[in-house]
Design an enzyme around this catalytic site. Structure first.
Site, PDB file in Angstrom:
ATOM      1  CB  SER A 144      -3.161   2.493  -1.529  1.00  0.00           C
ATOM      2  OG  SER A 144      -3.002   2.048  -2.868  1.00  0.00           O
ATOM      3  CE1 TYR A 157       2.253   3.196  -0.833  1.00  0.00           C
ATOM      4  CE2 TYR A 157       0.618   2.069  -2.172  1.00  0.00           C
ATOM      5  CZ  TYR A 157       1.084   3.221  -1.573  1.00  0.00           C
ATOM      6  OH  TYR A 157       0.382   4.391  -1.721  1.00  0.00           O
TER       7      TYR A 157
END
Length: 248
Positions: A144, A157
């Site tokens: 990400s 995350y």
């Protein structure tokens, strides 16, 4: 779909293939002539919709359930791909979860859930891929862009996706001599249910303006990069490719 060159179709497994980016990837690889195994966790009806859409477009696909963090289920996923189509050439590990919170308020149960799916799941899927992907194949993980953007509330995350980066870099080196590439794509803000969940309109608009192109990414944008890594990109290896419209 018939390959006009007469070559045998390549076989792809796409985890998280029943929705969002995973669905776009599965449909794109099928459109490129691959036979696709759509891995899904808990929604067989949605996975069947993907399989039917691929078939309607002239492709070949099958849905197979598997918890990506469960070693036995992932082994069975690969077994089924080999049983149906004779082997595995491409593995796209798109399954993941995103739970957001400022670090000081983080529920450690959410951290554990992301660790299980995003980190353990990558280990489990990549371990089977490293053992089974045929020569000339590709393993593609999902990282990400928040790993380098450092947005507030994304610490847990981003940490889980930073682990994916490390796994990708090292596995590429461990597969020396196998003619198998290992890369990751790192999407930026992308218009998927996973990303949009819990965000109000103002937050979405702010995130859309971060890229010089001034829009959110689309699942098809990410699938295009995956298709490149899965097919012609034989000299791209051990890399994390940021697919985010130019966000710094």
């Amino acid at each position: 779909m018939i390959d006009p060159t007469g070559a045998e179709p390549r076989i792809a497994i796409v985890t998280g293939g029943s929705g969002g980016i995973g669905r776009a990837v599965a449909e794109r690889l099928a459109a490129d002539g691959m036979r696709v195994v759509v891995g899904y966790a808990g929604n067989p009806a949605r996975a069947e919709q993907v399989v039917e859409a691929i078939a309607a477009a002239g492709g070949t696909a099958a849905g197979v359930a598997a918890d990506v963090a469960d070693e036995a289920q992932v082994a069975a996923l690969f077994d089924e791909a080999e049983r149906l189509y004779g082997g595995v050439d491409v593995v796209v590990h798109a399954a993941g979860i995103m739970l957001l919170s400022p670090l000081a308020e983080l529920d450690l149960a959410d951290l554990d859930r992301m660790h299980r799916v995003n980190i353990r799941g990558t280990f489990v899927v990549d371990r089977q891929a490293a053992r089974r992907v045929r020569r000339g194949g590709a393993i593609i993980n999902f990282s990400s862009s928040v790993v380098k953007l450092g947005l507030p509330s994304y610490s847990a995350y981003a940490a889980s996706k930073g682990a994916v980066d490390a796994i990708t870099w090292i596995l590429a080196k461990e597969l020396r001599g196998r003619d198998v590439t290992v890369n990751a794509v790192a999407p930026g803000p992308t218009a998927t249910p996973l990303f949009l969940d819990g965000k109000d309109h103002a937050a979405v608009e702010e995130l859309a303006r971060m890229a010089p192109l001034e829009r959110l990414g689309l699942p098809a944008d990410i699938a295009e990069a995956v298709a490149f890594l899965a097919g012609p990109a034989r000299w791209v290896n051990g890399q994390v490719i940021y697919v985010n419209g130019g966000i710094a």
